[in-house]
Structure formats: C-alpha cells, structure tokens
Design an enzyme around this catalytic site. Structure first.
Site, PDB file in Angstrom:
ATOM      1  N   SER A 129      24.801  -9.968   7.702  1.00  0.00           N
ATOM      2  CA  SER A 129      24.589 -11.420   7.660  1.00  0.00           C
ATOM      3  C   SER A 129      24.795 -12.079   9.011  1.00  0.00           C
ATOM      4  O   SER A 129      25.704 -11.709   9.772  1.00  0.00           O
ATOM      5  CB  SER A 129      25.578 -12.035   6.658  1.00  0.00           C
ATOM      6  N   GLU A 131      26.170 -14.746   9.328  1.00  0.00           N
ATOM      7  CA  GLU A 131      27.527 -15.328   9.294  1.00  0.00           C
ATOM      8  C   GLU A 131      28.479 -14.557  10.200  1.00  0.00           C
ATOM      9  O   GLU A 131      29.481 -15.095  10.667  1.00  0.00           O
ATOM     10  CB  GLU A 131      28.073 -15.314   7.866  1.00  0.00           C
ATOM     11  N   TYR A 152      34.395 -13.920   3.903  1.00  0.00           N
ATOM     12  CA  TYR A 152      33.082 -13.309   3.633  1.00  0.00           C
ATOM     13  C   TYR A 152      32.535 -12.659   4.898  1.00  0.00           C
ATOM     14  O   TYR A 152      32.113 -11.487   4.894  1.00  0.00           O
ATOM     15  CB  TYR A 152      32.108 -14.388   3.127  1.00  0.00           C
TER      16      TYR A 152
END
Ligand code: NAP
Ligand code: G4F
Length: 339
Positions: A129, A131, A152
């Site tokens: 990801s 992120e 996460y």
C-alpha cells in the site's frame, strides 16, 4: 486451465480480480472468512450451485489460521496466489492495532510459510500500500523511503518486507503491488470516497441532510479499482518478480472530491458537510501521489479512468442504488449518516 487463489475475495479488489481471472479462463479459489451475517454481496453473481460445474470455488479461510491456509494451498496447488485479505481501514487500525498487525502482517507471513512448507510452486502477489510511504514527500516511487504513520501501514510494511525477504531467501516469484487509493461503486462505505458519494445520493433522495467528515485537506491519488486488478495480474505474468508502484500520478484533496461529488448533482457541499474531529487520525498521511513510471514501462499498465469520471461513476451508482432502496422501503431516514 490455470488455478488462482484470492484471499479477501469478498472485498472490493477481490471481487474485481475474481471476475478478471474468470474471464481469462482461470479456475478461481476464493478465500473468505466466516461471518455471522452475509459478506458475499460483491461476489454473489459469481456463485454457481456447487453441484454444477463451476470455475469459481469459495472456501472458508482466515488469515489468522495458518494450518487451514497450508492445507488449502496443498490441496488446491494453485499457479498464482493473490493475497488481498486485510483489515484495510487505516483509522480502525488505531483502534484494533494488534488484530491489524496479526492479519495484515503475520497473516502474510502465514501464507508465505504455507507456500514454503508445502513446496507448492506458485507465484505470489502481495497487496502492498501507498500508506507505507506515510510522511515521505510526493511523488512516491519504488525507491521512496517508507515512513508508515498508522498500525495498518506499519503492518503492511512488515508484509511488504517479508515478501521481499522470501523472494531473496527462497527464490519465490513474489511481487509487491504498491497500490495507491483505488475506488469504485464496490468500495466499502466507510472509506472517504464512498462515504461521500453515498451521502450525496442520500441527500439528493431527501433521507439525509448532513455529512460528517474529518480532514478535508489530505491529498490522495485516486484511481478506478478495475484498472488496478489488471496491474496485479500483469505483475505475476512477468518472467521475474518485482515491486511496482501503481497509481494515476494525479492527486486531489478530499475537499475537491467533495466539491466534485456534490456539484455533480447540483448541490453546494457547504450546505451539508460538517467537520467532526471524531474522524481525524492520531497521525495523518497528508500527500500521496504516485510515480508509476516503472509499471508503465515494464508492465505496459495505464489507468483508463480520470478523477472526474471516477466521481461520476460512483455518484451515479449510489444514486441508482439508494433510489431503488428508497422505493423498496429499505433505506431509512438518518441511517448510515455516521459511518
Ligand atoms: P476490502 O474491501 O476491505 O477487502 C478486504 C478483504 O479482506 C475482505 O474480503 C475481507 O473480508 C477480508 N478479510 C478481512 N479480515 C480477514 C481475515 N482475518 N481473514 C480473511 N479475510 C479477511 O479491501 P480492498 O479495498 O479490496 O483492498 C484489497 C487489499 O489491497 C487489502 O489488503 C488492502 O489493504 C490493500 N490495498 C487497498 C487499496 C485501496 O485503495 N483499495 C490500496 C492499497 C492497498 P470481509 O468481506 O468479510 O470483510
Ligand atoms: O478513504 P480513506 O479512509 O483511505 P486511506 O486512509 O487513504 O486508506 C485507503 O487507501 C490506502 C492506500 O493509500 C489503502 F492501503 C487502505 O487500505 C485504504 O484503502 O481516507 C482517505 C483520506 C484520509 O486522509 C482521511 O483522513 O480521507 C480523510 N478523511 C476525511 N474525512 C476521511 C474522512 N476518511 C474516512 N475514512 N472517513 C472520513 O470521514
């Protein structure tokens, strides 16, 4: 006939990937977790009676349960494994960090170990990801430093690194797709784009008046999910494994998404949107914008859908869906306003 396993087949990406692989003649084994209420809405159209010939075969499997993952892997003997299962909500990961780390991080290791211990020869895709880039300035590519800003993202960073490690240690054909945000009418209702388009439809149909949101200034590189599952598949068709950034290269603020969605139906967002600090995160990712040069060059991947087209696709789908639900008496006034 090629065989593929998709973990997280009930999710947004899992459902599009299953369709994509079935269209290419694969036998698709979809792993879904057990839940007390139905969680198969996105893949119900792929089900056939199991007593009839079918190329889509669902199995119960949880990323917390390594022995059943290994057993299924051994029995199915897939050519390709796509690991898409995750507790994928960033804000929720601050509330359930241990669970997030177990499923997103250790869950990935469980699958890699299952492949190693069973000796099944297959190619592996890991859903990494953007992120993970966290506070690293844009544009981000495969060489950008990782600075994760949530449980996460920390868990995805472990999963990403352990995938590289199994590639280097054991010669796995294992690839990380570092995907930037991708959306669709199948996006979960608590992610910001879908929360906005669903609220726009509910407001237009007169069953909601206020939309509570958090940080409007965050910038994201939003693409269209079906384009991104094509990139996943392309990675596993390469002779050599690798890691690829996938995104449109264009970033917009949450505020711009809000403006575009409300104006599409002739509404002024300022009459409806209220900022609620409840939706702020302990640490925010301010600016994600992909430099997907490598994916374009090596995979030949290109996005097909612009930001404006994405907003239109999602608003129109929610207008139709909410309209049907209102006419059928299923959509309640006030319900869903606080997701
Ligand atoms: P999603 O809609 O939230 O789907 C996640 C899937 O994982 C669902 O099928 C979910 O099952 C399943 N799952 C959750 N916990 C599980 C567990 N303990 N065991 C087995 N399955 C479990 O996510 P998505 O948007 O399709 O994203 C797919 C993957 O890409 C995720 O790993 C996500 O973190 C990653 N990713 C997404 C984006 C994006 O913008 N969409 C960008 C980068 C990376 P239920 O249906 O029962 O909840
Ligand atoms: O839609 P979001 O929740 O997505 P986020 O945090 O970017 O994560 C998504 O994309 C990642 C890829 O970069 C995936 F790995 C991950 O699994 C997930 O799919 O939030 C987007 C932005 C954030 O900055 C958030 O603070 O929208 C902001 N926001 C503002 N108000 C809100 C809200 N987000 C949510 N969910 N709800 C709000 O009310």
């Amino acid at each position: 006939m090629k065989k593929a396993i998709i973990t997280g087949c009930t999710g947004q990406d899992g459902s599009y990937l299953a369709e994509f692989l079935l269209q290419r003649g694969y036998e698709v084994h979809g792993f879904k977790r057990r839940s007390s209420s139905l969680n198969t809405e996105r893949i119900d159209h792929l089900y056939r009676d199991l007593h009839e010939p079918t190329q889509f075969i669902p199995h119960f499997a949880d990323l917390g349960d390594g022995s059943s993952l290994a057993t299924l892997l051994y029995e199915i003997r897939p050519d390709e494994v796509y690991n898409l299962a995750a507790q994928s909500h960033v804000k929720v990961s601050f509330e359930i960090p241990e669970y997030t780390a177990d499923i997103v991080g250790t869950g990935t290791l469980r699958i890699l170990e299952a492949i190693r211990r069973t000796g099944v020869q297959c190619r592996f895709y890991q859903a990494s990801s953007s992120e993970m880039f966290g506070s690293s300035p844009p544009p981000q590519n495969e060489t950008t430093a990782l600075h994760p800003r949530s449980p996460y993202a920390c868990s995805k960073t472990f999963a990403h690194n352990i995938t590289v490690n199994y590639r280097e240690s054991y010669g796995f054909h294992a690839s990380n797709g570092i995907l930037f945000n991708h959306e669709s009418p199948r996006r979960g209702e608590t992610f910001v784009t879908r929360k906005i388009t669903r609220a726009v439809a509910r407001i237009k149909h007169g069953i909601q008046s206020t939309l509570y949101l958090g940080n409007l200034e965050a910038r994201r590189d939003w693409g269209y999910a079906p384009d991104y599952v094509r990139a996943m598949w392309l990675m596993l068709q390469q002779d050599a494994p690798g890691d690829y950034v996938v995104g449109t290269g264009e970033a917009h603020t949450v505020r711009e998404f809000v403006e575009a969605a409300f104006s599409y139906v002739g509404l002024d967002w300022k009459d409806h949107v209220v900022i609620d600090p409840h939706y702020f995160r302990p640490a925010e990712v301010d600016f994600l914008q992909a430099d997907a040069t490598k994916a374009r060059r090596v995979l030949g991947w290109e996005p097909t859908t612009s930001f404006r087209q994405l907003v239109r696709i999602m608003v129109e789908a929610d207008l139709q869906d909410i309209g049907q639900r209102v006419r059928g008496g299923f959509e309640q006034i006030g319900a869903g306003a606080h997701v």
